[in-house]
Design a protein around this motif. Structure first.
Motif, short mmCIF file in Angstrom:
data_model
loop_
_atom_site.label_atom_id
_atom_site.label_comp_id
_atom_site.label_asym_id
_atom_site.label_seq_id
_atom_site.Cartn_x
_atom_site.Cartn_y
_atom_site.Cartn_z
N PRO A 2 3.31 8.54 -39.33
CA PRO A 2 3.19 10.00 -39.40
C PRO A 2 2.72 10.59 -38.07
O PRO A 2 2.10 9.91 -37.25
CB PRO A 2 2.14 10.21 -40.49
N THR A 3 3.03 11.85 -37.90
CA THR A 3 2.58 12.63 -36.75
C THR A 3 1.54 13.64 -37.21
O THR A 3 1.67 14.21 -38.30
CB THR A 3 3.77 13.36 -36.11
N ILE A 4 0.53 13.85 -36.40
CA ILE A 4 -0.46 14.90 -36.68
C ILE A 4 0.01 16.18 -36.00
O ILE A 4 0.20 16.22 -34.78
CB ILE A 4 -1.85 14.51 -36.18
N VAL A 5 0.20 17.23 -36.79
CA VAL A 5 0.59 18.55 -36.27
C VAL A 5 -0.65 19.43 -36.29
O VAL A 5 -1.28 19.61 -37.34
CB VAL A 5 1.71 19.17 -37.14
N VAL A 6 -1.00 19.97 -35.13
CA VAL A 6 -2.20 20.81 -35.01
C VAL A 6 -1.78 22.25 -34.74
O VAL A 6 -1.42 22.60 -33.61
CB VAL A 6 -3.12 20.30 -33.88
N PRO A 7 -1.76 23.10 -35.77
CA PRO A 7 -1.47 24.52 -35.55
C PRO A 7 -2.65 25.16 -34.81
O PRO A 7 -3.78 25.10 -35.27
CB PRO A 7 -1.31 25.10 -36.95
N ALA A 8 -2.37 25.77 -33.67
CA ALA A 8 -3.42 26.39 -32.86
C ALA A 8 -2.88 27.65 -32.20
O ALA A 8 -3.05 27.88 -31.01
CB ALA A 8 -3.90 25.39 -31.80
N ALA A 9 -2.19 28.47 -32.99
CA ALA A 9 -1.55 29.67 -32.44
C ALA A 9 -2.02 30.95 -33.12
O ALA A 9 -1.38 31.98 -33.02
CB ALA A 9 -0.02 29.55 -32.58
N GLY A 10 -3.15 30.87 -33.85
CA GLY A 10 -3.66 32.06 -34.54
C GLY A 10 -4.06 33.14 -33.56
O GLY A 10 -4.38 32.87 -32.41
N PRO A 11 -4.07 34.39 -34.02
CA PRO A 11 -4.39 35.51 -33.14
C PRO A 11 -5.86 35.52 -32.71
O PRO A 11 -6.73 35.12 -33.46
CB PRO A 11 -4.06 36.75 -33.98
N ARG A 12 -6.10 36.00 -31.50
CA ARG A 12 -7.45 36.08 -30.94
C ARG A 12 -8.37 36.94 -31.80
O ARG A 12 -9.54 36.65 -31.95
CB ARG A 12 -7.36 36.66 -29.53
N VAL A 46 0.53 12.96 -31.82
CA VAL A 46 -0.09 14.28 -32.01
C VAL A 46 0.76 15.32 -31.30
O VAL A 46 1.18 15.13 -30.16
CB VAL A 46 -1.52 14.32 -31.42
N VAL A 47 1.00 16.44 -31.99
CA VAL A 47 1.67 17.58 -31.37
C VAL A 47 0.86 18.83 -31.73
O VAL A 47 0.45 19.00 -32.88
CB VAL A 47 3.15 17.71 -31.80
N VAL A 48 0.57 19.65 -30.72
CA VAL A 48 -0.15 20.90 -30.97
C VAL A 48 0.81 22.06 -30.78
O VAL A 48 1.65 22.04 -29.88
CB VAL A 48 -1.39 21.02 -30.05
N VAL A 49 0.71 23.04 -31.66
CA VAL A 49 1.56 24.23 -31.59
C VAL A 49 0.65 25.40 -31.26
O VAL A 49 -0.27 25.72 -32.01
CB VAL A 49 2.29 24.48 -32.93
N THR A 50 0.90 26.04 -30.12
CA THR A 50 -0.03 27.05 -29.64
C THR A 50 0.70 28.17 -28.90
O THR A 50 1.92 28.25 -28.93
CB THR A 50 -1.12 26.36 -28.78
N THR A 51 -0.07 29.01 -28.24
CA THR A 51 0.49 30.11 -27.45
C THR A 51 0.34 29.79 -25.97
O THR A 51 -0.39 28.87 -25.59
CB THR A 51 -0.27 31.41 -27.75
N ALA A 52 1.01 30.58 -25.14
CA ALA A 52 0.92 30.36 -23.69
C ALA A 52 -0.52 30.46 -23.20
O ALA A 52 -0.94 29.73 -22.31
CB ALA A 52 1.81 31.36 -22.96
N ARG A 65 4.82 17.34 -23.14
CA ARG A 65 5.82 17.08 -24.20
C ARG A 65 5.19 17.16 -25.59
O ARG A 65 5.90 17.25 -26.59
CB ARG A 65 6.47 15.71 -24.00
N ASP A 66 3.86 17.10 -25.67
CA ASP A 66 3.17 17.14 -26.96
C ASP A 66 2.62 18.54 -27.28
O ASP A 66 1.85 18.70 -28.22
CB ASP A 66 2.02 16.14 -26.97
N ILE A 67 3.04 19.53 -26.50
CA ILE A 67 2.57 20.91 -26.70
C ILE A 67 3.78 21.81 -26.93
O ILE A 67 4.68 21.88 -26.08
CB ILE A 67 1.78 21.41 -25.47
N VAL A 68 3.81 22.46 -28.08
CA VAL A 68 4.87 23.42 -28.41
C VAL A 68 4.28 24.81 -28.24
O VAL A 68 3.26 25.14 -28.86
CB VAL A 68 5.37 23.23 -29.86
N VAL A 69 4.89 25.62 -27.38
CA VAL A 69 4.39 26.97 -27.12
C VAL A 69 5.26 27.98 -27.86
O VAL A 69 6.47 28.05 -27.65
CB VAL A 69 4.37 27.26 -25.60
N LEU A 70 4.62 28.77 -28.72
CA LEU A 70 5.32 29.82 -29.46
C LEU A 70 5.15 31.15 -28.74
O LEU A 70 4.12 31.41 -28.12
CB LEU A 70 4.73 29.96 -30.87
#
Length: 196
Positions: A2-12, A46-52, A65-70
């Motif tokens: 399995p991969t750990i997905v870390v959502p980290a794109a919530g609003p300030r 591990v992949v983290v999903v975040t903002t710029a 490669r492990d950082i997805v920027v929304l």
């Protein structure tokens, strides 16, 4: 595995003040840094999903490669979109553990215990003294539904449609996330007590 997905794109705005809730110092790092450090310690992908704005913080511990920027619009559409983006990025995994970026007390052993439950269950979650917490894990058979998640309630609705297995853990961190400055202070005290 399995991969750990870390959502980290919530609003300030959720944390208030000038800092995003993932940026304050915590246990020798930051809130997000501690969460990622525990995820990395499992030796799972591990992949983290975040903002710029927050990508450099994630970049202190993870390769690009492990950082997805929304973009801001997608990030603002809720946790479902972040989860979908992370799972899409790791489509070949045997399953995915969702660990919100504001949960720095969740221990590596807890993550591995929940990951192990995917061998026999399509959905699993950490449970502390009978209370459901994070991470929540989904098996690969749910991929087509997971990549379409939208909104903050979408993961919960998906869990209601499938039998979910609670994995009992001795880790109160599975219930503790940072939404306010008061939450942060409480979690710092818990971390200090655990270290002492």
């Amino acid at each position: 595995r399995p991969t750990i997905v870390v959502p980290a794109a919530g609003p300030r705005r959720r944390f208030g003040g000038t800092l995003h809730k993932l940026e304050p110092p915590f246990d020798g790092s930051t809130v997000l840094g501690c969460t990622l450090r525990h995820a990395i310690a499992t030796q799972l992908s591990v992949v983290v999903v975040t903002t710029a704005a927050l990508a450099p913080l994630a970049g202190e511990l993870l390769a690009r490669r492990d950082i997805v920027v929304l973009d801001e619009a997608r990030a603002a559409s809720g946790m479902g979109a972040s989860i979908a983006a992370g799972i899409s990025e790791r489509s070949g995994a045997s399953g995915w553990l969702v660990l919100p970026g504001d949960m720095p007390l969740v221990q590596p052993a807890t993550l591995l215990a929940v990951a192990g439950a995917l061998d026999q269950h399509a959905v699993a979650y950490a449970q502390y003294r009978g209370r459901a917490g994070h991470p929540v894990a989904f098996g690969a058979e749910l991929y087509s539904e997971l990549i379409q998640l939208q909104g903050d309630d979408a993961p919960r609705r998906l869990m209601l449609r499938y039998p979910a297995h609670g994995v009992a853990v001795d880790d109160s961190g599975v219930l503790l996330g940072v939404d306010t400055a008061s939450d942060l202070e409480t979690m710092r005290k818990v971390a200090e007590q655990a270290a002492g």
